[in-house]
Design a protein around this motif. Structure first.
Motif, PDB file in Angstrom:
ATOM      1  N   THR A   8      43.257  -9.890  81.509  1.00 29.63           N
ATOM      2  CA  THR A   8      42.997  -8.549  81.252  1.00 29.63           C
ATOM      3  C   THR A   8      43.455  -7.732  82.735  1.00 29.63           C
ATOM      4  N   CYS A  48      21.461  -2.924  70.956  1.00 29.34           N
ATOM      5  CA  CYS A  48      21.735  -1.838  72.177  1.00 29.34           C
ATOM      6  C   CYS A  48      20.718  -0.500  71.791  1.00 29.34           C
ATOM      7  N   ASN A  89      27.968  -2.513  80.186  1.00 33.70           N
ATOM      8  CA  ASN A  89      26.629  -2.502  78.875  1.00 33.70           C
ATOM      9  C   ASN A  89      25.765  -3.409  79.058  1.00 33.70           C
ATOM     10  N   ASN A  91      30.551   2.366  76.529  1.00 31.44           N
ATOM     11  CA  ASN A  91      32.137   2.977  76.937  1.00 31.44           C
ATOM     12  C   ASN A  91      32.037   4.266  77.292  1.00 31.44           C
ATOM     13  N   ARG A 122      40.006   2.217  79.373  1.00 26.41           N
ATOM     14  CA  ARG A 122      39.454   2.221  78.109  1.00 26.41           C
ATOM     15  C   ARG A 122      37.929   2.153  77.970  1.00 26.41           C
ATOM     16  N   HIS A 169      23.407   5.530  75.755  1.00 30.20           N
ATOM     17  CA  HIS A 169      23.557   4.053  75.880  1.00 30.20           C
ATOM     18  C   HIS A 169      24.970   4.071  76.598  1.00 30.20           C
ATOM     19  N   ILE A 182      32.975  -0.496  65.517  1.00 26.72           N
ATOM     20  CA  ILE A 182      31.866   0.147  66.186  1.00 26.72           C
ATOM     21  C   ILE A 182      32.030   1.153  66.847  1.00 26.72           C
ATOM     22  N   ARG A 226      38.825 -11.602  75.434  1.00 22.79           N
ATOM     23  CA  ARG A 226      38.746 -10.618  76.362  1.00 22.79           C
ATOM     24  C   ARG A 226      38.425  -9.409  75.752  1.00 22.79           C
ATOM     25  N   ASN A 227      38.311  -9.329  74.424  1.00 24.99           N
ATOM     26  CA  ASN A 227      37.685  -8.012  73.850  1.00 24.99           C
ATOM     27  C   ASN A 227      36.585  -7.840  73.863  1.00 24.99           C
ATOM     28  N   TRP A 247      43.116  -1.509  82.428  1.00 22.54           N
ATOM     29  CA  TRP A 247      42.811  -1.665  81.286  1.00 22.54           C
ATOM     30  C   TRP A 247      41.168  -1.391  80.974  1.00 22.54           C
ATOM     31  N   GLY A 305      35.322  -4.088  67.930  1.00 17.85           N
ATOM     32  CA  GLY A 305      35.045  -3.011  68.880  1.00 17.85           C
ATOM     33  C   GLY A 305      35.356  -1.778  68.299  1.00 17.85           C
ATOM     34  N   ASN A 306      36.420  -1.602  67.368  1.00 11.87           N
ATOM     35  CA  ASN A 306      37.087  -0.334  67.052  1.00 11.87           C
ATOM     36  C   ASN A 306      36.203   0.379  65.960  1.00 11.87           C
ATOM     37  N   ARG A 331      34.476   6.187  77.044  1.00 11.46           N
ATOM     38  CA  ARG A 331      35.068   7.182  76.048  1.00 11.46           C
ATOM     39  C   ARG A 331      34.196   7.549  74.845  1.00 11.46           C
ATOM     40  N   ILE A 332      33.107   6.566  74.592  1.00  9.44           N
ATOM     41  CA  ILE A 332      32.142   7.202  73.672  1.00  9.44           C
ATOM     42  C   ILE A 332      31.299   8.065  74.302  1.00  9.44           C
TER      43      ILE A 332
HETATM   44  O1  UT7 Z   1      26.784  -1.577  72.798  1.00  8.69           O
HETATM   45  C1  UT7 Z   1      26.705  -1.735  71.395  1.00  8.69           C
HETATM   46  C2  UT7 Z   1      28.016  -1.042  70.860  1.00  8.69           C
HETATM   47  N1  UT7 Z   1      29.145  -1.346  71.371  1.00  8.69           N
HETATM   48  C3  UT7 Z   1      30.136  -0.469  71.499  1.00  8.69           C
HETATM   49  O2  UT7 Z   1      29.669   0.686  71.293  1.00  8.69           O
HETATM   50  C4  UT7 Z   1      31.452  -0.953  72.119  1.00  8.69           C
HETATM   51  C5  UT7 Z   1      32.383  -0.116  71.100  1.00  8.69           C
HETATM   52  N2  UT7 Z   1      33.966  -0.544  71.052  1.00  8.69           N
HETATM   53  C6  UT7 Z   1      34.462  -0.216  72.141  1.00  8.69           C
HETATM   54  O3  UT7 Z   1      33.980   0.450  73.433  1.00  8.69           O
HETATM   55  C7  UT7 Z   1      36.127  -0.233  72.247  1.00  8.69           C
HETATM   56  O4  UT7 Z   1      36.527  -0.613  70.901  1.00  8.69           O
HETATM   57  C8  UT7 Z   1      36.532  -1.659  73.302  1.00  8.69           C
HETATM   58  C9  UT7 Z   1      36.312  -1.130  74.607  1.00  8.69           C
HETATM   59  C10 UT7 Z   1      35.795  -2.654  72.682  1.00  8.69           C
HETATM   60  C11 UT7 Z   1      37.871  -1.748  72.762  1.00  8.69           C
HETATM   61  O5  UT7 Z   1      38.682  -0.576  73.062  1.00  8.69           O
HETATM   62  P1  UT7 Z   1      39.941  -0.060  72.099  1.00  8.69           P
HETATM   63  O6  UT7 Z   1      40.534   1.033  72.644  1.00  8.69           O
HETATM   64  O7  UT7 Z   1      39.102   0.011  70.847  1.00  8.69           O
HETATM   65  O8  UT7 Z   1      40.884  -1.320  72.194  1.00  8.69           O
HETATM   66  P2  UT7 Z   1      41.497  -2.112  70.838  1.00  8.69           P
HETATM   67  O9  UT7 Z   1      40.230  -3.372  70.578  1.00  8.69           O
HETATM   68  O10 UT7 Z   1      41.963  -1.290  69.792  1.00  8.69           O
HETATM   69  O11 UT7 Z   1      42.382  -2.953  71.442  1.00  8.69           O
HETATM   70  C12 UT7 Z   1      43.836  -2.288  72.259  1.00  8.69           C
HETATM   71  C13 UT7 Z   1      44.572  -3.549  72.702  1.00  8.69           C
HETATM   72  C14 UT7 Z   1      44.793  -4.591  71.887  1.00  8.69           C
HETATM   73  O12 UT7 Z   1      45.908  -4.839  72.118  1.00  8.69           O
HETATM   74  P3  UT7 Z   1      47.040  -4.774  70.882  1.00  8.69           P
HETATM   75  O13 UT7 Z   1      46.797  -5.441  69.675  1.00  8.69           O
HETATM   76  O14 UT7 Z   1      47.171  -3.280  70.784  1.00  8.69           O
HETATM   77  O15 UT7 Z   1      48.550  -5.396  71.574  1.00  8.69           O
HETATM   78  C15 UT7 Z   1      43.765  -5.782  72.719  1.00  8.69           C
HETATM   79  O16 UT7 Z   1      44.287  -6.860  72.197  1.00  8.69           O
HETATM   80  O17 UT7 Z   1      44.054  -3.842  73.905  1.00  8.69           O
HETATM   81  C16 UT7 Z   1      43.919  -5.284  73.865  1.00  8.69           C
HETATM   82  N3  UT7 Z   1      42.780  -5.549  74.770  1.00  8.69           N
HETATM   83  C17 UT7 Z   1      42.680  -5.760  75.843  1.00  8.69           C
HETATM   84  N4  UT7 Z   1      43.659  -5.808  76.847  1.00  8.69           N
HETATM   85  C18 UT7 Z   1      43.536  -6.207  78.233  1.00  8.69           C
HETATM   86  C19 UT7 Z   1      41.368  -5.859  74.278  1.00  8.69           C
HETATM   87  N5  UT7 Z   1      40.552  -6.419  75.200  1.00  8.69           N
HETATM   88  C20 UT7 Z   1      41.522  -6.417  76.291  1.00  8.69           C
HETATM   89  C21 UT7 Z   1      41.069  -6.722  77.881  1.00  8.69           C
HETATM   90  N6  UT7 Z   1      42.281  -6.497  78.623  1.00  8.69           N
HETATM   91  N7  UT7 Z   1      39.884  -7.080  78.135  1.00  8.69           N
END
Ligand code: UT7
Length: 329
Positions: free
Chosen positions: A30, A114, A286, A259, A38, A256, A224, A153-154, A34, A221-222, A261-262
């Motif tokens: 990571t 949460c 979080n 994120n 993000r 809460h 959610i 890492r997600n 990022w 994540g997406n 962006r949320i």
């Molecule tokens: O508290 C309870 C409720 N929880 C939430 O509300 C969390 C909600 N979700 C989120 O905040 C977001 O979905 C995340 C922060 C978890 C992820 O952000 P995203 O913009 O939805 O990213 P994504 O899952 O669509 O991933 C985009 C890319 C992927 O790569 P590819 O497939 O496009 O090549 C991931 O593999 O980012 C990659 N990625 C990372 N890269 C670097 C995922 N985690 C990481 C990381 N570092 N830690």
């Protein structure tokens, strides 16, 4: 309703160890950029190996009680919102009662991910409004780093540990402070978007479950993300509408912190300026059920949120479960 309930005081605590985005670059593939862009996160606090939920909760609870005008012996109910309690049983609320040196009243935990703090506030409010209890200690505490998959890492970059507490007391007739209304909701049909597979009766601990990291947080994540904005907006809109208030009547939104962006997406949808939204995600990540009381406590101590301000607390998490609290602080 026989009485009104109010937030008397808040307290919070985060463990000493601080881990930033650069430290996480050494754990998984990571990078700081990022994570910042993000999520809005930079640092989080991690509990030590020998620190459990009640170790954090006791500090938050003590700070809340000492900031209020009640004495320890005035507490007559403890509700603890957590999904990472010291033990599966007894409840962390009972453990906290013992550690505070109190007895002679009920104590129990609430599990709503949460959204746990909002659920616990609503539960406490019912007890106070119907006259059953007068001073409820409500704690939101989670130690998600103990159930984190450090190879994923997600999720592993997102979480920190912390505790926040409040005292919900019966309001007197001269009090301007009161909890105006609460909306809580759930959709169990989407529970598999965010859950811990093993460690319960569905999949008790086994060598295999540990080897496969099934005792850790699984999150899509997406999906959610999209649900989070939609749900927090729905409960916030409902609680305002049924009390004939609009977003312009609200002084502060305390969402809460999952994120940035949320949070920005929610503020945008609600047409609420970010200058009136409390955000501390960059420092804590979080912390699950602790995010709202932690943010409240900091904002009160910084003299941002003052007595008489209209506040809107809103949260979303595993269950799926969500809700919003409307109050005059
Ligand atoms: O508290 C309870 C409720 N929880 C939430 O509300 C969390 C909600 N979700 C989120 O905040 C977001 O979905 C995340 C922060 C978890 C992820 O952000 P995203 O913009 O939805 O990213 P994504 O899952 O669509 O991933 C985009 C890319 C992927 O790569 P590819 O497939 O496009 O090549 C991931 O593999 O980012 C990659 N990625 C990372 N890269 C670097 C995922 N985690 C990481 C990381 N570092 N830690």
């Amino acid at each position: 309703m026989n009485y009104h309930a109010k937030f008397s005081a808040f307290g919070s605590h985060a463990p000493k160890k601080i881990v930033n985005n650069f430290d996480l670059e050494k754990v998984v593939e990571t990078n700081d950029e990022w994570i910042r862009t993000r999520t809005g996160m930079f640092e989080r606090h991690y509990a030590a190996d020998d620190e459990a939920a009640s170790d954090l909760a006791i500090h938050a609870a003590t700070r809340a009680i000492e900031s209020s005008d009640i004495k320890y012996k005035d507490i007559d109910l403890i509700i603890c919102a957590t999904v990472t309690g010291d033990n599966p049983f007894p409840s962390t609320a009972c453990t906290l009662q013992k550690r505070l040196g109190l007895k002679g009243f009920p104590a129990f935990d609430v599990s709503a991910g949460c959204a746990g703090f909002v659920y616990a506030v609503e539960t406490a409010r019912q007890f106070v409004e119907n006259g059953n209890r007068q001073n409820v200690l409500v704690v939101g505490v989670d130690v998600l780093t103990k159930i984190t998959n450090w190879t994923d890492r997600n999720t592993c970059v997102l979480f920190g540990d912390g505790a926040g507490a409040t005292i919900i007391s019966r309001a007197t007739s001269s009090d301007i402070s009161r909890i105006i209304d609460v909306v809580i909701d759930a959709d169990g049909s989407q529970g598999d978007l965010l859950y811990q597979a093993a460690g319960g009766s569905r999949m008790p601990a086994s060598h295999e479950s540990v080897d496969k990291h099934l005792h850790t947080v699984y999150m899509e994540g997406n999906k959610i993300y999209k649900n989070a904005i939609k749900s927090m907006y729905a409960s916030s809109e409902e609680v305002l509408r049924r009390n004939h208030l609009s977003t312009t009547d609200v002084d502060w939104v305390i969402p809460h912190q999952a994120n940035l962006r949320i949070i920005e997406g929610l503020a945008d949808k609600m047409k609420f300026p970010m200058s009136k939204v409390i955000v501390n995600i960059e420092k804590y990540g979080n912390t699950s059920s602790a995010t709202i009381p932690l943010a409240m406590d900091e904002a009160i101590r910084a003299k941002k949120i003052r007595r008489g301000d209209i506040i809107l607390l809103t949260s979303f998490g595993a269950g799926l479960a969500w809700g919003s609290v409307l109050a005059r602080y």
